[in-house]
Scaffold this motif. Structure first.
Motif, mmCIF file in Angstrom:
data_model
loop_
_atom_site.group_PDB
_atom_site.id
_atom_site.type_symbol
_atom_site.label_atom_id
_atom_site.label_comp_id
_atom_site.label_asym_id
_atom_site.label_seq_id
_atom_site.Cartn_x
_atom_site.Cartn_y
_atom_site.Cartn_z
ATOM 1 N N ASP A 1 -21.868 74.888 28.406
ATOM 2 C CA ASP A 1 -23.137 75.316 28.703
ATOM 3 C C ASP A 1 -23.490 74.366 29.912
ATOM 4 O OD1 ASP A 1 -24.927 73.712 26.157
ATOM 5 O OD2 ASP A 1 -23.137 73.089 27.158
ATOM 6 N N PRO A 2 -23.440 74.949 31.016
ATOM 7 C CA PRO A 2 -23.755 74.225 32.169
ATOM 8 C C PRO A 2 -24.983 73.657 32.480
ATOM 9 C CG PRO A 2 -23.640 76.669 32.862
ATOM 10 C CD PRO A 2 -23.413 76.171 31.410
ATOM 11 N N VAL A 3 -25.306 72.450 32.980
ATOM 12 C CA VAL A 3 -26.650 72.251 33.164
ATOM 13 C C VAL A 3 -27.128 72.593 34.525
ATOM 14 C CG1 VAL A 3 -28.109 70.002 33.182
ATOM 15 C CG2 VAL A 3 -26.016 70.276 32.017
ATOM 16 N N PRO A 4 -28.040 73.613 34.594
ATOM 17 C CA PRO A 4 -28.320 74.310 35.890
ATOM 18 C C PRO A 4 -29.139 73.108 36.825
ATOM 19 C CG PRO A 4 -29.540 75.128 34.127
ATOM 20 C CD PRO A 4 -28.694 74.132 33.571
ATOM 21 N N THR A 5 -28.964 73.183 38.339
ATOM 22 C CA THR A 5 -29.889 72.317 39.022
ATOM 23 C C THR A 5 -31.062 73.310 39.122
ATOM 24 O OG1 THR A 5 -27.632 72.104 39.770
ATOM 25 C CG2 THR A 5 -29.423 70.730 41.057
ATOM 26 N N THR A 6 -31.815 73.263 38.536
ATOM 27 C CA THR A 6 -33.004 73.962 38.762
ATOM 28 C C THR A 6 -34.235 73.183 39.425
ATOM 29 O OG1 THR A 6 -33.787 73.523 36.320
ATOM 30 C CG2 THR A 6 -32.851 75.868 37.029
ATOM 31 N N VAL A 7 -34.805 73.436 40.357
ATOM 32 C CA VAL A 7 -35.847 72.854 40.878
ATOM 33 C C VAL A 7 -36.966 72.920 40.061
ATOM 34 C CG1 VAL A 7 -37.525 72.659 42.709
ATOM 35 C CG2 VAL A 7 -35.353 73.086 43.233
ATOM 36 N N GLN A 8 -37.796 71.892 39.469
ATOM 37 C CA GLN A 8 -38.847 72.015 38.519
ATOM 38 C C GLN A 8 -40.003 72.615 39.247
ATOM 39 O OE1 GLN A 8 -38.939 71.177 35.579
ATOM 40 N NE2 GLN A 8 -37.233 69.975 35.551
ATOM 41 N N PRO A 9 -40.719 73.774 38.470
ATOM 42 C CA PRO A 9 -41.493 74.790 38.997
ATOM 43 C C PRO A 9 -42.749 73.969 39.250
ATOM 44 C CG PRO A 9 -41.233 75.288 36.646
ATOM 45 C CD PRO A 9 -40.161 74.108 36.988
ATOM 46 N N PRO A 10 -43.616 74.621 40.129
ATOM 47 C CA PRO A 10 -44.773 73.729 40.219
ATOM 48 C C PRO A 10 -45.740 74.029 38.836
ATOM 49 C CG PRO A 10 -44.862 75.820 41.503
ATOM 50 C CD PRO A 10 -43.459 75.577 41.134
ATOM 51 N N PRO A 11 -46.749 73.081 38.876
ATOM 52 C CA PRO A 11 -47.619 73.360 37.619
ATOM 53 C C PRO A 11 -47.980 74.831 37.589
ATOM 54 C CG PRO A 11 -48.432 71.567 39.153
ATOM 55 C CD PRO A 11 -47.276 72.331 39.628
ATOM 56 N N ASN A 12 -47.558 75.458 36.481
ATOM 57 C CA ASN A 12 -48.033 76.914 36.342
ATOM 58 C C ASN A 12 -49.262 76.895 35.603
ATOM 59 O OD1 ASN A 12 -48.190 79.451 35.319
ATOM 60 N ND2 ASN A 12 -45.883 79.542 34.995
ATOM 61 N N ALA B 1 -40.001 64.700 38.645
ATOM 62 C CA ALA B 1 -39.306 65.840 38.953
ATOM 63 C C ALA B 1 -38.110 65.562 39.824
ATOM 64 C CB ALA B 1 -40.265 66.954 39.652
ATOM 65 N N ARG C 1 -45.779 62.964 38.930
ATOM 66 C CA ARG C 1 -45.112 64.159 38.476
ATOM 67 C C ARG C 1 -44.009 64.429 39.487
ATOM 68 N NH1 ARG C 1 -45.030 69.545 39.240
ATOM 69 N NH2 ARG C 1 -45.023 70.890 37.562
ATOM 70 N N LYS D 1 -29.807 65.897 37.425
ATOM 71 C CA LYS D 1 -29.457 67.183 36.951
ATOM 72 C C LYS D 1 -29.610 67.406 35.562
ATOM 73 C CE LYS D 1 -25.513 68.401 39.820
ATOM 74 N NZ LYS D 1 -25.066 67.385 40.851
ATOM 75 N N ARG E 1 -35.243 64.423 25.078
ATOM 76 C CA ARG E 1 -36.030 63.324 24.885
ATOM 77 C C ARG E 1 -35.111 62.115 25.361
ATOM 78 N NH1 ARG E 1 -38.786 64.001 19.182
ATOM 79 N NH2 ARG E 1 -38.620 66.155 18.974
ATOM 80 N N ASP F 1 -44.463 69.844 31.946
ATOM 81 C CA ASP F 1 -45.985 69.550 31.868
ATOM 82 C C ASP F 1 -46.347 69.790 30.511
ATOM 83 O OD1 ASP F 1 -46.579 69.407 34.592
ATOM 84 O OD2 ASP F 1 -46.450 71.670 34.708
ATOM 85 N N GLN G 1 -34.094 65.923 38.926
ATOM 86 C CA GLN G 1 -33.178 66.937 39.584
ATOM 87 C C GLN G 1 -31.992 66.152 40.081
ATOM 88 O OE1 GLN G 1 -35.233 68.881 42.933
ATOM 89 N NE2 GLN G 1 -33.608 69.872 43.516
ATOM 90 N N ARG H 1 -22.600 65.161 24.497
ATOM 91 C CA ARG H 1 -21.698 65.516 25.637
ATOM 92 C C ARG H 1 -22.648 65.561 26.727
ATOM 93 N NH1 ARG H 1 -17.262 67.081 27.073
ATOM 94 N NH2 ARG H 1 -16.584 67.062 24.825
ATOM 95 N N ARG H 2 -23.915 66.028 26.762
ATOM 96 C CA ARG H 2 -24.702 66.139 27.848
ATOM 97 C C ARG H 2 -25.063 64.573 28.227
ATOM 98 N NH1 ARG H 2 -28.500 70.953 27.909
ATOM 99 N NH2 ARG H 2 -27.055 72.527 27.948
ATOM 100 N N LEU I 1 -39.415 68.742 23.399
ATOM 101 C CA LEU I 1 -38.324 68.925 23.993
ATOM 102 C C LEU I 1 -37.342 68.580 22.704
ATOM 103 C CD1 LEU I 1 -38.645 66.985 27.153
ATOM 104 C CD2 LEU I 1 -38.783 69.321 26.917
ATOM 105 N N SER I 2 -35.975 68.817 22.920
ATOM 106 C CA SER I 2 -34.804 68.647 21.919
ATOM 107 C C SER I 2 -34.659 66.992 21.934
ATOM 108 C CB SER I 2 -33.767 69.372 22.267
ATOM 109 O OG SER I 2 -33.090 68.852 23.306
ATOM 110 N N PRO J 1 -14.743 71.499 25.502
ATOM 111 C CA PRO J 1 -15.821 72.314 24.966
ATOM 112 C C PRO J 1 -15.568 73.797 25.377
ATOM 113 C CG PRO J 1 -16.380 70.739 27.114
ATOM 114 C CD PRO J 1 -15.158 70.369 26.623
ATOM 115 N N VAL K 1 -37.460 69.888 16.066
ATOM 116 C CA VAL K 1 -36.561 70.626 17.011
ATOM 117 C C VAL K 1 -35.124 69.730 16.766
ATOM 118 C CG1 VAL K 1 -35.838 70.472 19.572
ATOM 119 C CG2 VAL K 1 -38.229 70.384 18.929
#
Lengths: 274, 346
Positions: free
Chosen positions: B12-23, A145, A141, A152, A170, A159, A149, A201-202, A165-166, B8, B346
């Motif tokens: 829509d920016p792709v944020p550089t988020t840190v994956q949260p710990p298992p919630n 992650a 995991r 990006k 995927r 989890d 990251q 695009r992504r 997911l879209s 475009p 989806v």
């Protein structure tokens, strides 16, 4: 034979050297009486996106299958970092750092992103428990992650099963997986075929980021706009041969279509629109 | 054909988020909305209902022991079925394989004519071997010959029972060593041996399914066999092993059944596979493969068992149990489909 380690990100921005990471010379493939490839040359360089285009039946898929170990060539050589290699199976190619992203999403929808990232390469716990095949889920995991990251890719929930997911996300997971294991070359067979505009695009942005990590990306696509947007070099196949290798500057879709269909060979009387 | 590459507009920016710990709370919520959790609540409610209505009879130690004993063999069969169904398969043959394995085991022990631990071990070995062999046969037909699981196991359901009749000439084997009957009826610290054995099997199966590579591959094979194959998992071998496991567990269940009833019960297992499927489906394992759990199957085994027992004690005709469970299974599969649709849209 073990190839030297892949180029690092620092050397990726440098213009590609004379030696391609992956090179094919005079590949011939016959299926019975049908000659699908008639002496194809091909090269892919580290830190570059090489697009492989051609009309239906030009031999794109066959070539990629040969270069990723699914088929074996009837004749010709494959060189990895300048050394001759033979792939008897996809796992041979995997072992040498060559991965493929398929157009139909090659993920398990019921499992989590990290289970998908490590599909078939699961990490086990150290010691005795590992001998019995106990999984090291925490480590898988964490490493997943980190990979997301680095590239990006932000997922709604790391989890939950991938099914939530879209389609684009995927596909991102499938691409990240191949990157995680590809040390040399990633083949992407129509990675955006199943995606919408934003997701496409992504994904293309992701493709650029991947080649910035120093691997060679080979993009197979029917979409000329996608190709012109991301590719550094474009290899054009027609009737089982490479007929052009173009640098991507100041070329138009018409040029590409012309090359693919043979319209540029002066006397071609058919013009197919992409 | 124009070549205007439109920039475009809504980047829509792709944020550089840190994956949260298992919630924890989110995980808890996901767990609470899963089928095993719903069904677990239903089981507890049923249990409390019957306990309140008939505290002296239903909740008595004797009655609870009976419920567990009735559920034991089915639980072992349903364990194998859970693995097979998570991998997207199906096994209709387990009832007949149980009978065939039981006949082989009983005949072996009868021929030996002794009553030692060795007799027991020999009988168990033959029974496991017979069950495992049928399972591998099923697995071979399904994974190598690509005959559908439904047809393969329908065929071996008939064939295994037919062979059991041939071996016995149609008469049940009733000479079972005393030692096996001790296991069938005896207890350890007040807990019947059958329940102890079943519990161990269920726990081991649950741990292997959810914590090991073998279990992970089972889910992967059920979720997307093509992707698993591309990822280098030997799908054919894995499917073969799963059917082998299902047959092996049927062999084990056969010995437990012999110990409990002291006869091979040729006629008694026709509906076993269907009851096992019912339990597995009630427990939230998907008919389409890819998801499921052993704990869910435990709940799925006990709901019909508690319902049948409770109805009898309440003086309600026990046939109502069949009616109720029948409709509940249909509802459970419907809910599973709804979940999948909303998820895949989806």
């Amino acid at each position: 034979m073990q190839p030297p380690p892949a180029d690092t990100a620092s050397s990726a921005s440098v213009a590609p050297g004379p030696v391609a990471v992956l090179e094919a010379r005079g590949i011939v493939k016959r299926f019975g009486h049908v000659e699908a490839l008639r002496g194809v040359d091909f090269e892919a360089h580290a830190g570059e996106v090489t697009a492989l285009i051609g009309d239906n039946g030009a031999g794109k898929s066959t070539l990629v299958k040969i270069l990723s170990g699914v088929y074996q060539a009837t004749a010709g050589n494959i060189l990895l970092d300048g050394c001759n290699v033979t792939f008897n199976s996809p796992s041979d190619a995997h072992a040498l750092g060559i991965e493929t992203v398929y157009q139909d999403l090659s993920v398990a929808p019921d499992l989590t992103p990290s289970a998908n990232m490590f599909m078939g390469r699961e990490l086990v716990l150290p010691g005795l428990l590992g001998k019995f095949g106990f999984l090291d889920n925490a480590r898988m995991r964490r490493e997943s992650a980190e990979a997301f990251q680095r590239l990006k890719v932000s997922l709604k929930d790391i989890d939950m099963p991938i099914a939530s997911l879209s389609g684009g996300q995927r596909q991102s997971v499938a691409i990240c997986r191949s990157i995680m294991w590809a040390k040399q070359v990633v083949f992407m067979d129509e990675p955006t075929a199943a995606l919408g505009v934003v997701q496409t695009r992504r994904t293309l942005e992701l493709v650029r980021r991947i080649c910035d990590t120093g691997v060679a990306v080979v993009l197979i696509s029917h979409n000329m706009r996608d190709v012109l947007e991301v590719a550094d070099t474009i290899e054009v196949l027609r009737l089982g041969r490479r007929i052009a290798r173009l640098r991507n500057n100041n070329i138009s879709i018409q040029d590409l279509v012309g090359a693919m269909t043979g319209a540029l060979d002066s006397t071609a009387d058919e013009q197919v629109t992409a | 054909m124009s070549q205007t590459i439109v920039a475009p507009t809504a980047e829509d920016p792709v944020p550089t988020t840190v994956q949260p710990p298992p919630n924890l709370s989110r995980r808890l919520r996901a767990g609470m909305t899963s089928s095993p959790a719903y069904m677990g609540v239903i089981l507890v409610v049923l249990f409390l209902f019957f306990t309140i209505m008939r505290p002296d009879t239903f909740a008595s130690l004797f009655n609870l022991r009976n419920i567990f004993l009735d559920a034991a063999t089915l639980m072992i069969l349903a364990t194998g079925m859970t693995y097979v169904m998570i991998a997207g398969g199906f096994d209709l043959s387990i009832g007949s394989v149980l009978v065939f394995a039981g006949v082989c085991g009983a005949k072996t022990m009868e021929a030996m004519g002794t009553n030692t631990v060795f007799t027991l071990v020999a009988g168990l070995a033959v029974s496991l071997l017979a069950g495992g062999a049928w399972g591998l046969f099923n697995g071979f037909c399904i994974s190598r010959l690509r005959v559908s699981a439904l047809i393969t196991t329908l065929g071996s359901m008939g064939a295994a029972l037919g062979m059991a009749y041939l071996v016995t000439g149609g008469n049940d084997v009733r000479t079972v060593p005393k030692m096996l009957m001790t296991i069938g009826h005896g207890t350890v610290f007040g807990v019947p041996w059958l329940v102890v054995i079943t519990t161990v099997v269920a726990i081991v199966a649950g741990v292997v399914l959810h914590m090991t590579k073998f279990g992970r591959h089972t889910f992967l094979v059920g979720s997307n066999p093509e992707a698993a194959r591309r990822a280098g998992i030997n799908v054919q071998r894995h499917v073969l092993l799963l059917y082998g496991l299902s047959g092996l567990l049927a062999g084990l269940a056969a010995m437990l059944s012999l110990g409990r009833f002291s006869t091979t019960t040729l006629e008694g297992h026709g509906t076993d596979p269907l009851e096992a499927v019912t339990a597995v489906v009630l427990g939230g394992t998907s008919l389409y493969g890819g998801s499921g759990s052993i704990i869910g199957t435990v709940v799925g085994v006990f709901i019909p068992a508690v319902l049948a027992n409770g109805f009898i004690i309440m003086g309600v005709q026990p046939f109502w149990q069949m009616v109720v469970i029948g409709f509940v299974v249909i509802a459970a599969v419907y809910v599973d489909q709804l979940k999948r649709q909303s998820r895949d849209r989806v």
